[in-house]
Write an enzyme that holds these catalytic residues in place. Structure first.
Site, PDB file in Angstrom:
ATOM      1  N   HIS A 219       0.836  -1.200   0.000  1.00  0.00           N
ATOM      2  CA  HIS A 219       0.000   0.000   0.000  1.00  0.00           C
ATOM      3  C   HIS A 219       0.866   1.243   0.000  1.00  0.00           C
ATOM      4  O   HIS A 219       1.857   1.317   0.716  1.00  0.00           O
ATOM      5  CB  HIS A 219      -0.908   0.026   1.244  1.00  0.00           C
ATOM      6  CG  HIS A 219      -1.806   1.219   1.271  1.00  0.00           C
ATOM      7  ND1 HIS A 219      -2.980   1.263   0.544  1.00  0.00           N
ATOM      8  CD2 HIS A 219      -1.697   2.412   1.878  1.00  0.00           C
ATOM      9  CE1 HIS A 219      -3.555   2.441   0.724  1.00  0.00           C
ATOM     10  NE2 HIS A 219      -2.798   3.162   1.535  1.00  0.00           N
TER      11      HIS A 219
ATOM     12  N   ASP B 165     -15.002   2.891   8.198  1.00  0.00           N
ATOM     13  CA  ASP B 165     -13.962   3.807   7.741  1.00  0.00           C
ATOM     14  C   ASP B 165     -14.479   4.716   6.641  1.00  0.00           C
ATOM     15  O   ASP B 165     -14.193   5.913   6.643  1.00  0.00           O
ATOM     16  CB  ASP B 165     -12.729   3.043   7.239  1.00  0.00           C
ATOM     17  CG  ASP B 165     -11.759   3.996   6.558  1.00  0.00           C
ATOM     18  OD1 ASP B 165     -11.231   4.874   7.264  1.00  0.00           O
ATOM     19  OD2 ASP B 165     -11.588   3.917   5.329  1.00  0.00           O
TER      20      ASP B 165
ATOM     21  N   ARG C 158     -14.515  13.063   8.426  1.00  0.00           N
ATOM     22  CA  ARG C 158     -13.236  13.731   8.684  1.00  0.00           C
ATOM     23  C   ARG C 158     -12.948  14.774   7.607  1.00  0.00           C
ATOM     24  O   ARG C 158     -12.411  15.847   7.879  1.00  0.00           O
ATOM     25  CB  ARG C 158     -12.097  12.700   8.725  1.00  0.00           C
ATOM     26  CG  ARG C 158     -12.124  11.824   9.971  1.00  0.00           C
ATOM     27  CD  ARG C 158     -11.253  10.596   9.803  1.00  0.00           C
ATOM     28  NE  ARG C 158      -9.888  10.910   9.431  1.00  0.00           N
ATOM     29  CZ  ARG C 158      -9.078  10.124   8.721  1.00  0.00           C
ATOM     30  NH1 ARG C 158      -9.502   8.937   8.309  1.00  0.00           N
ATOM     31  NH2 ARG C 158      -7.865  10.499   8.438  1.00  0.00           N
TER      32      ARG C 158
ATOM     33  N   SER D 183      -7.357   3.980   9.372  1.00  0.00           N
ATOM     34  CA  SER D 183      -8.144   3.989   8.140  1.00  0.00           C
ATOM     35  C   SER D 183      -7.493   3.101   7.082  1.00  0.00           C
ATOM     36  O   SER D 183      -8.131   2.224   6.479  1.00  0.00           O
ATOM     37  CB  SER D 183      -8.248   5.442   7.647  1.00  0.00           C
ATOM     38  OG  SER D 183      -8.754   5.514   6.348  1.00  0.00           O
TER      39      SER D 183
ATOM     40  N   LYS E 139      -8.673  -1.236   5.960  1.00  0.00           N
ATOM     41  CA  LYS E 139      -9.016  -1.712   4.615  1.00  0.00           C
ATOM     42  C   LYS E 139      -8.064  -2.817   4.163  1.00  0.00           C
ATOM     43  O   LYS E 139      -8.473  -3.787   3.522  1.00  0.00           O
ATOM     44  CB  LYS E 139      -9.000  -0.539   3.634  1.00  0.00           C
ATOM     45  CG  LYS E 139     -10.226   0.356   3.816  1.00  0.00           C
ATOM     46  CD  LYS E 139     -10.132   1.641   3.022  1.00  0.00           C
ATOM     47  CE  LYS E 139      -9.189   2.621   3.662  1.00  0.00           C
ATOM     48  NZ  LYS E 139      -9.296   4.005   3.195  1.00  0.00           N
TER      49      LYS E 139
HETATM   50  N1  URA Z   1      -5.887   7.193   3.019  1.00  0.00           N
HETATM   51  C1  URA Z   1      -6.845   6.532   3.691  1.00  0.00           C
HETATM   52  O1  URA Z   1      -7.310   5.481   3.260  1.00  0.00           O
HETATM   53  N2  URA Z   1      -7.265   7.035   4.858  1.00  0.00           N
HETATM   54  C2  URA Z   1      -6.789   8.168   5.378  1.00  0.00           C
HETATM   55  O2  URA Z   1      -7.223   8.562   6.432  1.00  0.00           O
HETATM   56  C3  URA Z   1      -5.809   8.866   4.655  1.00  0.00           C
HETATM   57  C4  URA Z   1      -5.367   8.346   3.482  1.00  0.00           C
END
Ligand code: URA
Ligand code: CA
Length: 436
Positions: free
Chosen positions: A82, A161, A168, A183, A187
């Protein structure tokens, strides 16, 4: 346990328990807790922070809010990668086929992405016919057969999320390290990987502007992964300039093909080897980074990594002949050079501004659901530390609309600060976290 008391506790800088965090996150996902209470809590977290243990519990609750992908029917250790997001970050397009060519299964779920360019899915759609939505069965079958498939990420993974991120975004609480770390990791963990390699970008084109905060984000994510039973390591990489030269969807696909052919920009190639060699070690394929690096270089030189890209594109319904004829990928009508207006050294490049120039041309989405133009974008020729002559091209703009090309050229020129020699640019790899 009242939500009010949970907010109050965090506001006062106390630690929340696992049950309190679960109650909050699962209640929010079920629409039992209103946005105003979650917003107040997120702001309290922004100012008070969270311990590593709290962040891991937060991640766990977000995973629990939705589905998780079961990759157990795919043989081998599944390693995902990632990136926290940068400009012209073409690494997945290189890494997925490269690592698969080494025999490590790559079962990748990617996003469409908001911002300056599309996500990996959009880029892959530069191959006409490429299917990003495979059934679960077809996905598993494709990975078992070819070691590789890249599909769209469903909103059913960590839905808490998705909801919290949208909140947010409108309450000035995006840039909180505990919230970003949980976050991202929720995922990734829901997507089923056994191990993770994280590319944490640092610099004016990234979320984290300095090495210190990037290091903390990396350590936080590594800690979450390890607490949740996933081997996790991170590399901090420079984003005080775009990675490689290409910024834009089809342009980045061409750049990835160049690397898979054994050439391409040196920085992109090197970062892919840094990340890929860590993926191989975590997958148990290589004993150490040096052995992994050598194996991957061999796969680039022999054409096996490129062959893996052909196989993937064909297996997902795309026209694989374009892998060998990249000039037939989507191409913009106009190309215009942006010339340096003075002689000197490139002191600074506003990397986020370069991303915005690509967005002006239509390479990315300003908001969810916008359509994107796969053919447009930029080639960034001059980077920080380079010496340029007056009139020398700094970048080439590719667009389909002359007015937008003019706007993008003006925007790119504004991104360059040229003068006396400046500070040294960041090293390509500016740190690591986690142990191998
Ligand atoms: N990418 C994400 O998936 N979440 C965040 O909070 C910031 C970047
Ligand atoms: Ca690039």
């Amino acid at each position: 346990m009242r939500v009010y008391d949970i907010i109050l506790k965090k506001r006062n800088g106390e630690q929340l328990s696992r049950e309190e965090i679960r109650r909050l996150i699962l209640g929010y996902a079920r629409d039992e807790i209103p946005d105003y209470q979650m917003a107040a809590w997120a702001m309290a977290v922004y100012f008070q922070g969270m311990s590593f243990q709290e962040v891991a519990w937060l991640t766990e609750a977000m995973v629990e809010s939705g589905e998780t992908v079961d990759l157990s029917s795919i043989a081998g250790i599944k390693v995902d990668k990632h990136s926290t997001g940068g400009v012209g970050d073409t690494t997945t397009l290189v890494l997925a086929p490269l690592v698969a060519a080494a025999g490590v299964p790559v079962a990748k779920m990617s996003g469409r992405g908001l911002g300056h360019t599309g996500g990996t899915l959009d880029k892959l759609e530069s191959f006409p016919g490429f299917q990003v939505s495979l059934s679960k069965e077809k996905f598993v079958e494709t990975v078992n057969k070819y070691k590789l498939a890249v599909i769209g990420q469903t909103a059913r993974l960590a839905p808490a999320d998705g909801k919290l991120y949208a909140l947010r975004d409108v309450t000035a609480t995006v840039d909180s390290i505990p919230l970003i770390a949980s976050s991202i990791m929720s995922k990734k963990i829901a997507a089923g990987a056994d191990a993770l390699v994280l590319d944490v970008k640092v610099g004016n084109g990234a979320f984290m502007k300095d090495i210190g905060s990037a290091q903390l984000l990396a350590e936080t994510m590594v800690d979450i992964g390890e607490r949740m039973g996933r081997r996790t390591v991170a590399v901090l990489s420079a984003m005080d300039r775009p990675l490689g030269r290409a910024v834009g969807n089809a342009l980045e696909v061409k750049e990835a093909i160049a690397v898979l052919r054994g050439g391409g920009p040196e920085d992109l190639r090197r970062l892919c080897l840094e990340l890929g060699s860590r993926m191989l070690v975590l997958a148990g394929k290589s004993a150490d980074l040096a052995a992994a690096w050598k194996l991957l270089e061999g796969l680039l030189a022999s054409g096996q990594a490129l062959e893996k890209l052909r196989q993937m594109v064909a297996a997902q319904g795309g026209d694989a002949s374009l892998v060998d004829a990249p000039e037939k990928l989507p191409r913009a009508r106009f190309r215009r050079e942006v010339a340096a207006v003075a002689e000197g050294w490139v002191r600074r490049v506003d990397t986020a501004g370069i991303g915005n120039a690509a967005l002006i041309l239509g390479a990315g989405r300003a908001k969810k659901g916008d359509t994107i133009d796969l053919s447009v974008g930029l080639e960034v020729l001059a980077k920080p530390g380079d010496k340029v002559d007056r009139g020398q091209p700094l970048a080439i703009v590719h667009g389909n609309n002359e007015e937008l090309v003019s706007q993008a050229c003006a925007a790119v020129l504004q991104c360059y600060e040229i003068g006396a020699p400046g500070e040294s640019p960041l090293p390509l790899v500016c740190g690591t976290a986690g142990r191998l």
